[in-house]
Design an enzyme around this catalytic site. Structure first.
Site, short mmCIF file in Angstrom:
data_model
loop_
_atom_site.label_atom_id
_atom_site.label_comp_id
_atom_site.label_asym_id
_atom_site.label_seq_id
_atom_site.Cartn_x
_atom_site.Cartn_y
_atom_site.Cartn_z
N ASP A 1 -7.00 16.51 6.53
CA ASP A 1 -6.84 15.23 7.25
C ASP A 1 -5.80 15.42 8.36
OD1 ASP A 1 -6.57 12.70 8.23
OD2 ASP A 1 -5.76 11.80 6.42
N HIS B 1 0.88 -1.18 0.00
CA HIS B 1 0.00 0.00 0.00
C HIS B 1 0.91 1.23 0.00
CE1 HIS B 1 -4.06 1.53 0.46
NE2 HIS B 1 -3.68 2.32 1.45
N LYS C 1 -10.79 11.02 12.52
CA LYS C 1 -10.24 9.69 12.86
C LYS C 1 -10.12 9.58 14.37
CE LYS C 1 -7.55 9.58 8.58
NZ LYS C 1 -6.28 9.36 7.91
N LYS D 1 -10.40 6.17 -3.49
CA LYS D 1 -9.45 7.23 -3.12
C LYS D 1 -8.10 6.83 -3.70
CE LYS D 1 -7.38 8.34 1.42
NZ LYS D 1 -7.72 8.93 2.73
N GLU E 1 -14.00 5.64 4.94
CA GLU E 1 -12.97 4.80 4.31
C GLU E 1 -12.57 3.67 5.27
OE1 GLU E 1 -9.77 7.64 3.65
OE2 GLU E 1 -9.28 7.70 5.79
N ASP F 1 -5.66 11.77 -2.28
CA ASP F 1 -4.98 12.16 -1.05
C ASP F 1 -3.51 12.40 -1.33
OD1 ASP F 1 -4.19 12.59 1.53
OD2 ASP F 1 -4.87 10.66 2.33
N GLU G 1 -7.58 15.72 -0.79
CA GLU G 1 -7.30 15.56 0.64
C GLU G 1 -5.88 16.01 0.97
OE1 GLU G 1 -8.42 11.65 1.96
OE2 GLU G 1 -7.25 11.79 3.81
N LYS H 1 -3.88 7.54 -3.75
CA LYS H 1 -2.82 8.14 -2.95
C LYS H 1 -1.72 8.62 -3.89
CE LYS H 1 -2.99 7.41 1.12
NZ LYS H 1 -3.74 8.18 2.15
C1 MUC Z 1 -4.72 8.80 5.06
O1 MUC Z 1 -3.92 9.70 5.10
O2 MUC Z 1 -5.85 9.11 4.76
C2 MUC Z 1 -6.47 6.27 4.85
C3 MUC Z 1 -6.77 5.49 3.79
C4 MUC Z 1 -5.58 5.11 3.18
O3 MUC Z 1 -5.41 4.43 2.20
O4 MUC Z 1 -4.56 5.67 3.86
C5 MUC Z 1 -5.05 6.26 5.03
C6 MUC Z 1 -4.30 7.43 5.48
MG MG Z 2 -5.41 11.23 4.40
#
Ligand code: MUC
Ligand code: MG
Length: 373
Positions: free
Chosen positions: A249, A22, A273, A167, A327, A198, A224, A169
């Site tokens: 976030d 990941h 969170k 989502k 999420e 994000d 994000e 990254k």
């Molecule tokens: C984040 O920063 O949001 C949440 C879902 C994901 O894939 O990573 C996290 C961390």
């Molecule tokens: Mg995030």
């Protein structure tokens, strides 16, 4: 009402492999490490909680090993022998003696609420005022590190119906490459599928201004944490400048962060969170601040396993204003689980276990199997 004491608090570090690497801007995860809290009470009730972060110390300022040490050395002695029924009283005691350490506090509050719910036969959501839903929308994060693999993963999940939104990254590669990756995935999943991005703080404000303009053009639905978490004014400027919603976030960790960000308009959505906030009760306080300021909310994850994800779901289920869904897919990123009954996902939602307490129990053989030796 008969008094009940906390007899003992035990912590266990558990390492569970992920189903694939990941990729986040600050770390690549191949396993998830969880600190599992077991809180034993004099009436035989056990409450469970989870303290989890992402990539050791690369996401937050508490590490798994440090969280275990903090609980064993400082928190367990404070709780031992205290009356177990009021999570609020005990959390206030912890806040008085222990600065910060929000991830740890979230795990302890979870275990206290789980124990009290089990004791009186109600769910944690019920203790928090009651649920408004039994299911929560859950998106999936595409972060294999490879555009083609992400597209295959998205198509498989859409066909199966498990998730309806994604989502992405970014922030590890140069912005140009990242934006091409996002645009390719958005095109592959189609205009009707919600795609959020994000950046995990990777961009400067000036780069963000150019990058978000292109992401907006590609049809992305939400951006994000594009810039560093301390740049509240920058988030406010980006929020005012762009039509695409900007979500805070990392910037919105504590209740006081939520208030300060809301005051400057730093984000049109807050990712909440339990770990960042220091517990479930603080999520309700942050949600109230957001509601008062007209800011939408989103149920975020620290990629916890089942215990942390269900604890999050219990409090998120009490929030009528969770406009952006959640999420809470953490358990699905792991190859195995340490609870007796796994949480059910399907049709874009997670089914919230219906109590008492969290509505889940540890499978001790599995804990033993994945416990760090
Ligand atoms: C984040 O920063 O949001 C949440 C879902 C994901 O894939 O990573 C996290 C961390
Ligand atoms: Mg995030």
């Amino acid at each position: 009402m008969r008094d009940v004491q906390i007899e003992r608090v035990e912590t266990i570090i558990v390492d569970l492999p992920t189903i694939r690497p990941h990729h986040l801007s600050m770390a690549v995860m191949r396993k998830q490490t969880m600190v599992i809290v077991r809180l034993f009470c004099s009436d035989g009730i056990e409450g469970i909680g989870e303290a989890t972060t992402i990539g050791g110390l690369s996401y937050g300022d508490e590490s798994p090993e440090g969280m275990k040490l903090t609980i064993d050395t400082y928190i367990a002695p404070l709780l031992q022998g205290k009356s177990a029924r009021s999570a609020n009283a005990l959390m206030s005691l912890l806040d008085h003696h222990i600065q910060g350490n929000y991830f740890v506090k979230s795990a302890i509050e979870t275990a206290l609420l789980d124990a009290q719910g089990k004791r009186i036969g109600v769910s944690v959501a019920h203790l928090l005022g009651g649920a408004v839903t039994k299911t929560l929308p859950v998106l999936w994060t595409l972060a294999s590190g490879d555009t083609t693999k992400d597209i295959e993963e998205a198509h498989a999940l859409l066909a199966d119906g498990r998730h309806k939104a994604f989502k992405l990254k970014i922030g590890r590669k140069p912005p140009k490459e990242d934006i091409a990756h996002v645009a390719a995935i958005k095109e592959a999943v189609g205009a009707d599928t919600v795609v959020t991005v994000d950046v995990n703080q990777a961009w400067s404000e000036s780069v963000a201004k150019q990058g978000i303009a292109q992401l907006q053009l590609a049809g992305i639905d939400l951006i994000e944490q594009p810039i560093h978490k301390t740049n509240f004014d920058g988030l406010a400027r980006l929020t005012r400048y762009f039509e695409v919603p900007i979500m805070a976030d990392e910037a919105v960790a504590t209740v006081s962060d939520a208030f300060k960000l809301a005051k400057v308009g730093g984000g049109s959505v807050f990712a909440l969170k339990i770990a960042k906030a220091g517990g479930l009760v603080n999520i309700q306080k942050q949600a109230a601040i957001a509601q008062g300021a007209g800011i939408s909310i989103y149920g975020g994850t620290m990629l916890e396993g089942t215990i942390g994800s269900v604890a999050s779901a219990q409090v998120f289920s009490t929030l009528p204003t969770l406009d952006w869904g959640t999420e809470l897919f953490g358990p699905l990123l792991l190859t195995d689980d340490i609870v007796k009954t796994r949480v059910r996902y399907g049709n874009g939602v997670m089914e919230i276990p219906q109590g008492p307490g969290l509505g889940i129990e540890l499978e001790l053989n599995q804990v033993e199997k994945y416990k760090r030796k």
